[in-house]
Design a protein around this motif. Structure first.
Motif, PDB file in Angstrom:
ATOM      1  N   ILE A  31     -24.905  51.870 -95.216  1.00  0.00           N
ATOM      2  CA  ILE A  31     -24.599  50.615 -94.500  1.00  0.00           C
ATOM      3  C   ILE A  31     -25.717  49.572 -94.657  1.00  0.00           C
ATOM      4  O   ILE A  31     -25.774  48.590 -93.917  1.00  0.00           O
ATOM      5  N   LYS A  32     -26.592  49.816 -95.629  1.00  0.00           N
ATOM      6  CA  LYS A  32     -27.709  48.899 -95.888  1.00  0.00           C
ATOM      7  C   LYS A  32     -27.165  47.482 -96.093  1.00  0.00           C
ATOM      8  O   LYS A  32     -26.141  47.291 -96.751  1.00  0.00           O
ATOM      9  N   GLY A  33     -27.819  46.502 -95.527  1.00  0.00           N
ATOM     10  CA  GLY A  33     -27.372  45.123 -95.714  1.00  0.00           C
ATOM     11  C   GLY A  33     -26.633  44.596 -94.495  1.00  0.00           C
ATOM     12  O   GLY A  33     -26.540  43.379 -94.300  1.00  0.00           O
ATOM     13  N   TYR A  34     -26.090  45.470 -93.677  1.00  0.00           N
ATOM     14  CA  TYR A  34     -25.420  45.028 -92.442  1.00  0.00           C
ATOM     15  C   TYR A  34     -26.446  44.860 -91.334  1.00  0.00           C
ATOM     16  O   TYR A  34     -27.306  45.728 -91.151  1.00  0.00           O
ATOM     17  N   ASP A  35     -26.330  43.785 -90.569  1.00  0.00           N
ATOM     18  CA  ASP A  35     -27.158  43.666 -89.360  1.00  0.00           C
ATOM     19  C   ASP A  35     -26.538  44.526 -88.277  1.00  0.00           C
ATOM     20  O   ASP A  35     -25.318  44.573 -88.155  1.00  0.00           O
ATOM     21  N   ILE A  36     -27.378  45.180 -87.507  1.00  0.00           N
ATOM     22  CA  ILE A  36     -26.876  46.040 -86.429  1.00  0.00           C
ATOM     23  C   ILE A  36     -27.352  45.474 -85.102  1.00  0.00           C
ATOM     24  O   ILE A  36     -28.533  45.178 -84.928  1.00  0.00           O
ATOM     25  N   ASP A  37     -26.410  45.294 -84.158  1.00  0.00           N
ATOM     26  CA  ASP A  37     -26.750  44.661 -82.881  1.00  0.00           C
ATOM     27  C   ASP A  37     -27.099  45.650 -81.775  1.00  0.00           C
ATOM     28  O   ASP A  37     -27.735  45.280 -80.790  1.00  0.00           O
ATOM     29  N   ALA A  38     -26.611  46.887 -81.913  1.00  0.00           N
ATOM     30  CA  ALA A  38     -26.914  47.902 -80.883  1.00  0.00           C
ATOM     31  C   ALA A  38     -26.615  49.289 -81.431  1.00  0.00           C
ATOM     32  O   ALA A  38     -25.850  49.435 -82.381  1.00  0.00           O
ATOM     33  N   VAL A  39     -27.237  50.287 -80.798  1.00  0.00           N
ATOM     34  CA  VAL A  39     -26.930  51.680 -81.133  1.00  0.00           C
ATOM     35  C   VAL A  39     -26.268  52.297 -79.902  1.00  0.00           C
ATOM     36  O   VAL A  39     -26.800  52.213 -78.792  1.00  0.00           O
ATOM     37  N   ALA A  40     -25.054  52.849 -80.093  1.00  0.00           N
ATOM     38  CA  ALA A  40     -24.343  53.504 -78.983  1.00  0.00           C
ATOM     39  C   ALA A  40     -24.358  55.001 -79.221  1.00  0.00           C
ATOM     40  O   ALA A  40     -24.199  55.455 -80.352  1.00  0.00           O
ATOM     41  N   VAL A  41     -24.524  55.759 -78.138  1.00  0.00           N
ATOM     42  CA  VAL A  41     -24.545  57.222 -78.306  1.00  0.00           C
ATOM     43  C   VAL A  41     -23.675  57.895 -77.241  1.00  0.00           C
ATOM     44  O   VAL A  41     -23.692  57.508 -76.080  1.00  0.00           O
ATOM     45  N   ALA A  42     -22.883  58.865 -77.685  1.00  0.00           N
ATOM     46  CA  ALA A  42     -22.062  59.634 -76.757  1.00  0.00           C
ATOM     47  C   ALA A  42     -22.999  60.412 -75.848  1.00  0.00           C
ATOM     48  O   ALA A  42     -23.807  61.209 -76.314  1.00  0.00           O
ATOM     49  N   SER A  43     -22.875  60.165 -74.556  1.00  0.00           N
ATOM     50  CA  SER A  43     -23.861  60.671 -73.612  1.00  0.00           C
ATOM     51  C   SER A  43     -23.154  61.251 -72.393  1.00  0.00           C
ATOM     52  O   SER A  43     -21.944  61.202 -72.294  1.00  0.00           O
ATOM     53  N   LYS A  44     -23.911  61.772 -71.490  1.00  0.00           N
ATOM     54  CA  LYS A  44     -23.447  62.256 -70.175  1.00  0.00           C
ATOM     55  C   LYS A  44     -22.520  63.457 -70.267  1.00  0.00           C
ATOM     56  O   LYS A  44     -22.850  64.523 -69.801  1.00  0.00           O
ATOM     57  N   VAL A  45     -21.318  63.277 -70.852  1.00  0.00           N
ATOM     58  CA  VAL A  45     -20.370  64.393 -70.824  1.00  0.00           C
ATOM     59  C   VAL A  45     -20.365  65.107 -72.171  1.00  0.00           C
ATOM     60  O   VAL A  45     -20.269  64.465 -73.215  1.00  0.00           O
ATOM     61  N   GLY A  46     -20.456  66.420 -72.143  1.00  0.00           N
ATOM     62  CA  GLY A  46     -20.457  67.205 -73.372  1.00  0.00           C
ATOM     63  C   GLY A  46     -21.297  68.452 -73.160  1.00  0.00           C
ATOM     64  O   GLY A  46     -21.674  68.769 -72.026  1.00  0.00           O
ATOM     65  N   LEU A  47     -21.591  69.161 -74.231  1.00  0.00           N
ATOM     66  CA  LEU A  47     -22.439  70.348 -74.116  1.00  0.00           C
ATOM     67  C   LEU A  47     -23.886  69.870 -74.112  1.00  0.00           C
ATOM     68  O   LEU A  47     -24.350  69.304 -75.110  1.00  0.00           O
ATOM     69  N   PRO A  48     -24.611  70.066 -72.981  1.00  0.00           N
ATOM     70  CA  PRO A  48     -25.938  69.450 -72.855  1.00  0.00           C
ATOM     71  C   PRO A  48     -26.871  69.614 -74.063  1.00  0.00           C
ATOM     72  O   PRO A  48     -27.405  68.606 -74.548  1.00  0.00           O
ATOM     73  N   PRO A  49     -27.061  70.822 -74.600  1.00  0.00           N
ATOM     74  CA  PRO A  49     -28.021  70.908 -75.725  1.00  0.00           C
ATOM     75  C   PRO A  49     -27.571  70.101 -76.942  1.00  0.00           C
ATOM     76  O   PRO A  49     -28.399  69.572 -77.681  1.00  0.00           O
ATOM     77  N   ALA A  50     -26.259  69.977 -77.133  1.00  0.00           N
ATOM     78  CA  ALA A  50     -25.722  69.216 -78.271  1.00  0.00           C
ATOM     79  C   ALA A  50     -25.872  67.708 -78.032  1.00  0.00           C
ATOM     80  O   ALA A  50     -26.324  66.966 -78.910  1.00  0.00           O
ATOM     81  N   VAL A  51     -25.533  67.277 -76.810  1.00  0.00           N
ATOM     82  CA  VAL A  51     -25.631  65.856 -76.454  1.00  0.00           C
ATOM     83  C   VAL A  51     -27.061  65.362 -76.662  1.00  0.00           C
ATOM     84  O   VAL A  51     -27.290  64.278 -77.210  1.00  0.00           O
ATOM     85  N   GLN A  52     -28.031  66.195 -76.241  1.00  0.00           N
ATOM     86  CA  GLN A  52     -29.435  65.783 -76.302  1.00  0.00           C
ATOM     87  C   GLN A  52     -29.910  65.479 -77.724  1.00  0.00           C
ATOM     88  O   GLN A  52     -30.743  64.605 -77.928  1.00  0.00           O
ATOM     89  N   VAL A  53     -29.338  66.182 -78.699  1.00  0.00           N
ATOM     90  CA  VAL A  53     -29.748  65.946 -80.089  1.00  0.00           C
ATOM     91  C   VAL A  53     -29.362  64.517 -80.493  1.00  0.00           C
ATOM     92  O   VAL A  53     -30.174  63.771 -81.066  1.00  0.00           O
ATOM     93  N   GLY A  54     -28.133  64.125 -80.172  1.00  0.00           N
ATOM     94  CA  GLY A  54     -27.670  62.764 -80.504  1.00  0.00           C
ATOM     95  C   GLY A  54     -28.454  61.714 -79.741  1.00  0.00           C
ATOM     96  O   GLY A  54     -28.831  60.682 -80.296  1.00  0.00           O
ATOM     97  N   GLU A  55     -28.706  62.000 -78.450  1.00  0.00           N
ATOM     98  CA  GLU A  55     -29.431  61.029 -77.612  1.00  0.00           C
ATOM     99  C   GLU A  55     -30.832  60.767 -78.167  1.00  0.00           C
ATOM    100  O   GLU A  55     -31.275  59.615 -78.233  1.00  0.00           O
ATOM    101  N   ALA A  56     -31.519  61.841 -78.559  1.00  0.00           N
ATOM    102  CA  ALA A  56     -32.889  61.696 -79.062  1.00  0.00           C
ATOM    103  C   ALA A  56     -32.886  60.907 -80.374  1.00  0.00           C
ATOM    104  O   ALA A  56     -33.697  59.993 -80.572  1.00  0.00           O
ATOM    105  N   TYR A  57     -31.926  61.240 -81.246  1.00  0.00           N
ATOM    106  CA  TYR A  57     -31.865  60.553 -82.536  1.00  0.00           C
ATOM    107  C   TYR A  57     -31.531  59.067 -82.336  1.00  0.00           C
ATOM    108  O   TYR A  57     -32.151  58.185 -82.938  1.00  0.00           O
ATOM    109  N   ALA A  58     -30.579  58.801 -81.454  1.00  0.00           N
ATOM    110  CA  ALA A  58     -30.149  57.420 -81.192  1.00  0.00           C
ATOM    111  C   ALA A  58     -31.286  56.598 -80.594  1.00  0.00           C
ATOM    112  O   ALA A  58     -31.475  55.430 -80.957  1.00  0.00           O
TER     113      ALA A  58
END
Ligand code: KG4
Ligand code: ZN
Length: 323
Positions: A66-93
């Motif tokens: 996606i190089k070349g596109y401006d990005i205005d925000a990063v959204a991450v699936a949070s709160k609901v899900g399997l906690p150890p799995a959710v945390q990986v996405g949250e940290a990366y985001a």
């Protein structure tokens, strides 16, 4: 406005870039299903480990794509899900938002499931607010009234198992692999859905609650009593009949509660989301139920790939949170 979405709540590692809430510019989803299948369900710690293993590489490749596109925000699936799995996405985001110096938007992935219809190009006409939402996934079964994307109220929920969980457990009882939903749908095609008269849960009750534990137990009791008696040649027909009968009753249970909710609210649109909405049979049952009962309701169910967990709905839904 372009939002980059990340989803790791369960067994998919997914990235997407969505413009103005509806146009998917790029998406990539890596499934871990094969890793969990031997265990008959998702193992949270194994899921988290797989996300950790895959997210860096997938993310780096995605950022190159996606190089070349401006990005205005990063959204991450949070709160609901399997906690150890959710945390990986949250940290990366969080790291990505910091590096890009853009806001980080945590998103409730259950609610975001409803957004599948908005990003699905097939729906030229989108639903208009207010409408009734039905969210059916591995962890949730909810009736939700939406006054706007961000103003919603849960008016009905499951008292015990979620519908997707019931599909997965029944599949396992029938010796079918994980995830059970698509397996039950496939095998039910060859079965008779009227073969076993399982009772429809909470049929006589006016409430908008769901229940799948009793139905699951009824299937278990029937299978334990009857399967061993079947001649080897006929076992596959028996299994197909049980799968079809279970599926019919599970979906009729949804249809009956949707009917009550439509009556209560006066709404005339139903938007469905979540993994179980990937079932073509669910659409068929709802359509024929509405026709038979003369219920005026426009039905919106996105394509399969936007029903199950994906980062596009996360990024698309997130556009509603930005001014
Ligand atoms: O939304 P989702 O991908 O993940 C969660 O948030 O839980 O939903 C996964 C669930 C699983 O239980 C799976 O068996 C079910 O969706 N599912 C289906 C079908 N495809 C996926 N259930 C019934 N019929 C299907 N075709
Ligand atoms: Zn989900």
């Amino acid at each position: 406005m372009r939002i980059l979405g990340i989803e790791t709540t369960c067994d998919e590692t997914s990235f997407a870039l969505v413009e103005n809430g509806t146009t998917v510019l790029a998406e990539v989803t890596m499934s871990q299903v094969a890793k969990h299948a031997p265990y008959g369900g998702v193992v949270p710690e194994l899921g988290a480990r797989e996300h950790v293993k895959n997210i860096e590489k997938l993310g780096t490749n995605f950022m190159t794509a996606i190089k070349g596109y401006d990005i205005d925000a990063v959204a991450v699936a949070s709160k609901v899900g399997l906690p150890p799995a959710v945390q990986v996405g949250e940290a990366y985001a969080a790291g990505l938002a910091k590096a890009l110096t853009v806001p980080l938007l945590p998103i409730n992935h259950v609610v975001a499931h409803i957004w599948g219809v908005w990003i699905d190009k097939e729906f030229e006409t989108k639903p208009t607010f207010p409408f009734l939402g039905l969210i059916v996934s591995g962890g949730h079964t909810q009736l939700v009234t939406f006054d706007s994307p961000t103003s919603y109220e849960i008016i009905g929920e499951t008292l015990d198992d979620a519908i997707g969980e019931a599909f997965d457990k029944v599949a396992s009882l029938l010796g079918l692999p994980y995830p059970g939903g698509p397996e039950i749908e496939r095998i039910a095609e060859t079965g008779d859905s009227l073969a076993v008269p399982f009772p429809i849960p909470l049929e006589k009750e006016d409430s908008l609650q769901f229940s799948f534990a009793g139905l699951k137990t009824a299937v278990r009791t029937h299978v334990e009593k009857e399967l061993a008696q079947q001649h080897e040649t006929y076992k596959k027909y028996f299994i197909a009949d049980v799968a079809a009968s279970f599926q019919r009753v599970a979906f009729l249970h949804l249809a009956q509660k949707v009917e009550k909710a439509l009556k209560q609210t006066g709404y005339t649109q139903l938007v469905v989301g979540g993994g179980v909405a990937a079932s073509q049979r669910l659409a068929d049952v709802l359509f024929s139920y509405f026709a038979e009962k003369e219920i005026t309701c426009e039905l919106f169910i996105p394509n399969r790939k936007y029903c199950t967990d994906n980062a596009s709905v996360i990024a698309g839904y997130a556009s509603n949170l930005v001014e």
